[in-house]
Design a protein around this motif. Structure first.
Motif, PDB file in Angstrom:
ATOM      1  N   PHE A   1     -30.045 -42.798  12.218  1.00 24.22           N
ATOM      2  CA  PHE A   1     -28.886 -42.001  12.616  1.00 24.22           C
ATOM      3  C   PHE A   1     -28.578 -42.156  14.100  1.00 24.22           C
ATOM      4  N   LEU A   2     -27.317 -42.030  14.462  1.00 25.95           N
ATOM      5  CA  LEU A   2     -26.949 -41.705  15.828  1.00 25.95           C
ATOM      6  C   LEU A   2     -27.069 -40.191  15.957  1.00 25.95           C
ATOM      7  N   PRO A   3     -27.366 -39.664  17.155  1.00 26.11           N
ATOM      8  CA  PRO A   3     -27.563 -38.205  17.269  1.00 26.11           C
ATOM      9  C   PRO A   3     -26.376 -37.393  16.754  1.00 26.11           C
ATOM     10  N   GLU A   4     -25.163 -37.901  16.988  1.00 28.97           N
ATOM     11  CA  GLU A   4     -23.966 -37.160  16.598  1.00 28.97           C
ATOM     12  C   GLU A   4     -23.654 -37.261  15.111  1.00 28.97           C
ATOM     13  N   GLN A   5     -24.383 -38.127  14.397  1.00 32.00           N
ATOM     14  CA  GLN A   5     -24.075 -38.332  12.984  1.00 32.00           C
ATOM     15  C   GLN A   5     -24.809 -37.388  12.042  1.00 32.00           C
ATOM     16  N   VAL A   6     -25.907 -36.795  12.496  1.00 38.21           N
ATOM     17  CA  VAL A   6     -26.708 -35.964  11.591  1.00 38.21           C
ATOM     18  C   VAL A   6     -25.883 -34.793  11.050  1.00 38.21           C
ATOM     19  N   GLN A   7     -24.943 -34.293  11.870  1.00 35.76           N
ATOM     20  CA  GLN A   7     -24.139 -33.142  11.468  1.00 35.76           C
ATOM     21  C   GLN A   7     -23.249 -33.421  10.263  1.00 35.76           C
ATOM     22  N   VAL A   8     -23.054 -34.699   9.912  1.00 36.91           N
ATOM     23  CA  VAL A   8     -22.237 -35.025   8.740  1.00 36.91           C
ATOM     24  C   VAL A   8     -22.864 -34.471   7.462  1.00 36.91           C
ATOM     25  N   LEU A   9     -24.167 -34.174   7.530  1.00 37.37           N
ATOM     26  CA  LEU A   9     -24.863 -33.661   6.350  1.00 37.37           C
ATOM     27  C   LEU A   9     -24.374 -32.271   5.970  1.00 37.37           C
ATOM     28  N   ASN A  10     -23.845 -31.517   6.938  1.00 35.20           N
ATOM     29  CA  ASN A  10     -23.378 -30.169   6.617  1.00 35.20           C
ATOM     30  C   ASN A  10     -22.269 -30.172   5.565  1.00 35.20           C
ATOM     31  N   PRO A  11     -21.142 -30.874   5.777  1.00 33.76           N
ATOM     32  CA  PRO A  11     -20.120 -30.885   4.727  1.00 33.76           C
ATOM     33  C   PRO A  11     -20.581 -31.568   3.440  1.00 33.76           C
ATOM     34  N   LEU A  12     -21.455 -32.572   3.560  1.00 30.68           N
ATOM     35  CA  LEU A  12     -21.962 -33.240   2.354  1.00 30.68           C
ATOM     36  C   LEU A  12     -22.805 -32.289   1.513  1.00 30.68           C
ATOM     37  N   PHE A  13     -23.715 -31.566   2.160  1.00 28.45           N
ATOM     38  CA  PHE A  13     -24.531 -30.581   1.438  1.00 28.45           C
ATOM     39  C   PHE A  13     -23.657 -29.465   0.876  1.00 28.45           C
ATOM     40  N   LEU A  14     -22.658 -29.062   1.648  1.00 29.62           N
ATOM     41  CA  LEU A  14     -21.784 -27.972   1.232  1.00 29.62           C
ATOM     42  C   LEU A  14     -21.060 -28.326  -0.059  1.00 29.62           C
ATOM     43  N   VAL A  15     -20.407 -29.477  -0.069  1.00 30.44           N
ATOM     44  CA  VAL A  15     -19.656 -29.910  -1.252  1.00 30.44           C
ATOM     45  C   VAL A  15     -20.587 -30.110  -2.444  1.00 30.44           C
ATOM     46  N   SER A  16     -21.784 -30.630  -2.190  1.00 27.78           N
ATOM     47  CA  SER A  16     -22.731 -30.912  -3.278  1.00 27.78           C
ATOM     48  C   SER A  16     -23.271 -29.647  -3.934  1.00 27.78           C
ATOM     49  N   PHE A  17     -23.501 -28.607  -3.132  1.00 23.69           N
ATOM     50  CA  PHE A  17     -24.186 -27.426  -3.656  1.00 23.69           C
ATOM     51  C   PHE A  17     -23.275 -26.277  -4.071  1.00 23.69           C
ATOM     52  N   ILE A  18     -21.991 -26.323  -3.740  1.00 21.22           N
ATOM     53  CA  ILE A  18     -21.089 -25.265  -4.200  1.00 21.22           C
ATOM     54  C   ILE A  18     -21.103 -25.151  -5.730  1.00 21.22           C
ATOM     55  N   PRO A  19     -20.948 -26.269  -6.479  1.00 21.84           N
ATOM     56  CA  PRO A  19     -21.023 -26.138  -7.947  1.00 21.84           C
ATOM     57  C   PRO A  19     -22.405 -25.728  -8.449  1.00 21.84           C
ATOM     58  N   VAL A  20     -23.465 -26.115  -7.737  1.00 22.90           N
ATOM     59  CA  VAL A  20     -24.819 -25.730  -8.143  1.00 22.90           C
ATOM     60  C   VAL A  20     -24.986 -24.213  -8.070  1.00 22.90           C
ATOM     61  N   PHE A  21     -24.506 -23.609  -6.990  1.00 22.66           N
ATOM     62  CA  PHE A  21     -24.586 -22.159  -6.860  1.00 22.66           C
ATOM     63  C   PHE A  21     -23.706 -21.460  -7.894  1.00 22.66           C
ATOM     64  N   THR A  22     -22.515 -22.019  -8.110  1.00 28.15           N
ATOM     65  CA  THR A  22     -21.550 -21.402  -9.031  1.00 28.15           C
ATOM     66  C   THR A  22     -22.016 -21.450 -10.478  1.00 28.15           C
ATOM     67  N   TYR A  23     -22.539 -22.598 -10.897  1.00 31.59           N
ATOM     68  CA  TYR A  23     -22.847 -22.796 -12.319  1.00 31.59           C
ATOM     69  C   TYR A  23     -24.332 -22.718 -12.674  1.00 31.59           C
ATOM     70  N   VAL A  24     -25.212 -22.718 -11.665  1.00 26.00           N
ATOM     71  CA  VAL A  24     -26.650 -22.689 -11.953  1.00 26.00           C
ATOM     72  C   VAL A  24     -27.332 -21.471 -11.315  1.00 26.00           C
ATOM     73  N   VAL A  25     -27.205 -21.343  -9.994  1.00 30.30           N
ATOM     74  CA  VAL A  25     -27.963 -20.314  -9.278  1.00 30.30           C
ATOM     75  C   VAL A  25     -27.518 -18.905  -9.669  1.00 30.30           C
ATOM     76  N   TYR A  26     -26.220 -18.627  -9.569  1.00 29.50           N
ATOM     77  CA  TYR A  26     -25.731 -17.283  -9.886  1.00 29.50           C
ATOM     78  C   TYR A  26     -25.991 -16.896 -11.349  1.00 29.50           C
ATOM     79  N   PRO A  27     -25.682 -17.787 -12.328  1.00 24.96           N
ATOM     80  CA  PRO A  27     -25.991 -17.439 -13.728  1.00 24.96           C
ATOM     81  C   PRO A  27     -27.479 -17.222 -13.979  1.00 24.96           C
ATOM     82  N   PHE A  28     -28.343 -17.980 -13.256  1.00 29.71           N
ATOM     83  CA  PHE A  28     -29.783 -17.837 -13.421  1.00 29.71           C
ATOM     84  C   PHE A  28     -30.229 -16.419 -13.060  1.00 29.71           C
ATOM     85  N   PHE A  29     -29.763 -15.922 -11.923  1.00 35.81           N
ATOM     86  CA  PHE A  29     -30.145 -14.569 -11.506  1.00 35.81           C
ATOM     87  C   PHE A  29     -29.511 -13.499 -12.389  1.00 35.81           C
TER      88      PHE A  29
END
Length: 479
Positions: free
Chosen positions: A307-335
């Motif tokens: 990585f370049l130092p300024e590139q690591v922050q790209v993981l924030n939107p990537l993780f965000l988009v990836s996990f929104i459906p996981v929380f919506t369809y897996v995490v919340y129904p599980f609890f």
């Protein structure tokens, strides 16, 4: 007969297609977000290297980073205060189209100023000021402009349109966070700031090309029945309050009764929102303080990519988009299946806790750096992952809570207040860093102690929130 007529009407309603203006709005948003996040991706490291410690003197590094952090957070604070101003100017005086177009032109000059004056701190600061006013000034108008394009024939497609709208935001963010640091490292700051300016110019042209396809909602003039006016009247007429009345009820003598009740609902939501600025004070550090920390990490992933130092922050939107459906369809129904209802207030509490945990990781990384170590970038990646989980629980839930707990007449007000919470959080961090840069009382927050300070603040805020949350009254306004 009535039934057949209803079915025909329903069929007619569902025949609608996406408004012709939508592609222009999406293209504009993707390019504008590329310009904003691209510029911001390198801002923290550039300010240190170019203006505050160009010689790389280790003795000056602490103060240099504090000055950079102060400037970045003041920039963000202004950018998130301006949506309230931009929204009012559009709704009351000029309409959304004129505000978006003319402020976008100003926005382009801001980027041009950054590119031309990379060696002049005063002019560079002026460029940042212009961009903050531009980005913030159009922020509330652009998202509302999407909804304005729909009518009864195609309103069922609005959810999809907003999904594409938020996809455009994240696409612009991800692409710019990958490529602008590469441009900065390979051909310098002028081009690294210039390319986002070119994208902003493209965004403005794309928006202009759709001018004849937009639904233009005319400005309504100054609306006296708003949050500020009603609150001001109530505070200046407290002596007229009758026994058993709310302090806001005195405003009913001068203002619409329904709007006064709406303002009461806003204040109930504010009891929750009082904790949101602390969340944003921590969250926005991932685009500033965390980037400066990344320069001190081993950025080799061991997977054939460094990585370049300024590139690591790209993981924030990537993780965000990836996990929104996981929380919506897996995490919340599980609890829910476990019998644990995932109410908005519980989600917010969990999100605050996770945000604090992400800062525990960052604090431990910094502790290792302070001891002379060079931790792997994977530890910061873990922190970004936990922070993204916290953001899903706080940011999305907070907007939902604000929408469902405020009446229709006050929903725009709540959106403006939400953005103001981001502004207040960043202003707080800017003041902390300003005090550090000037050698004030907070200058003792050196290295890891800086991050531990915010970690403790978030944990304390979470505990207080959990104690208060059970006593908060919810009044839902849906439908």
């Amino acid at each position: 007969m009535t039934s057949n007529h209803s079915n025909e009407a329903l069929t007619e309603e569902k025949k609608g297609t996406f408004p012709k203006a939508i592609p222009y709005i999406l293209g504009n948003e993707a390019a504008e977000r590329f310009s904003f996040y691209g510029m911001r991706s390198i801002l923290s490291t550039f300010l240190v290297a170019q203006f505050f410690n160009p010689s790389g003197n280790p003795v000056l590094q602490k103060v240099a980073e504090a000055k950079s952090n102060e400037m970045v957070h003041m920039f963000v604070a202004l950018a998130y205060f301006m949506p309230m101003i931009g929204g009012l100017v559009a709704d009351w005086f000029f309409g959304k189209y004129k505000v978006i177009f003319y402020v976008s032109v100003l926005y382009c000059f801001g980027h041009l100023t950054l590119a031309l004056f990379e060696n002049n701190l005063d002019m560079f600061s002026l460029g940042l000021l212009i961009i903050a006013c531009g980005a913030g000034g159009i922020k509330s108008c652009v998202s509302a402009n999407v909804g304005d394009q729909f009518d009864k024939s195609n309103e069922h497609l609005m959810t999809k349109a907003y999904s594409w709208f938020y996809f455009a935001i994240n696409a612009g963010s991800v692409v710019s966070n990958i490529f602008i640091p590469v441009i900065y490292a390979s051909i310098g700051a002028a081009w690294a700031f210039g390319v986002p300016g070119i994208l902003m110019a493209i965004a403005t042209v794309v928006f202009f090309l759709g001018r004849n396809k937009y639904v233009h909602v005319p400005p309504s003039g100054i609306n006296r029945n708003n949050f500020v006016f009603i609150t001001y009247y109530a505070l200046t007429h407290l002596g007229a309050r009758k026994e058993g009345e709310s302090w806001l009820d005195v405003s009913k003598a001068e203002y619409d009764h329904e709007k006064v009740e709406g303002v009461k609902a806003v204040y109930r939501v504010l009891a929750v929102f009082a904790f949101i600025p602390i969340f944003w004070a921590l969250w926005d550090q991932n685009l500033a303080e965390w980037v400066l920390q990344a320069k001190k990490l081993d950025l080799n992933t061991g997977l054939g990519y460094t990585f370049l130092p300024e590139q690591v922050q790209v993981l924030n939107p990537l993780f965000l988009v990836s996990f929104i459906p996981v929380f919506t369809y897996v995490v919340y129904p599980f609890f829910e299946k476990l019998g644990i209802k995932t109410t908005p207030l519980r989600r917010l509490g969990a999100g605050f806790l996770l945000t604090a945990v992400s800062f525990v990781i960052i604090s431990l990384i910094q502790t290792s750096i302070d001891a002379g170590g060079q931790p792997s970038v994977w530890w910061q990646i873990l922190a970004y992952l936990v922070l993204a989980w916290g953001e899903i629980l706080v940011s999305i839930t907070g907007l939902e809570y604000a929408y469902t707990n405020s009446p229709k007449s006050m929903k725009s007000t709540m959106t403006a207040i939400w953005y103001s919470a981001v502004s207040i959080g960043n202003l707080g961090v800017a003041l902390v860093n300003g005090n550090i840069a000037k050698g004030g009382f907070l200058a003792q927050l050196d290295g890891a102690s800086y991050f531990w300070f915010f970690t403790g603040l978030m944990f304390a805020s979470t505990v207080v929130f959990m104690l208060v949350a059970g006593k908060l009254k919810e009044t839902k306004y849906v439908g």
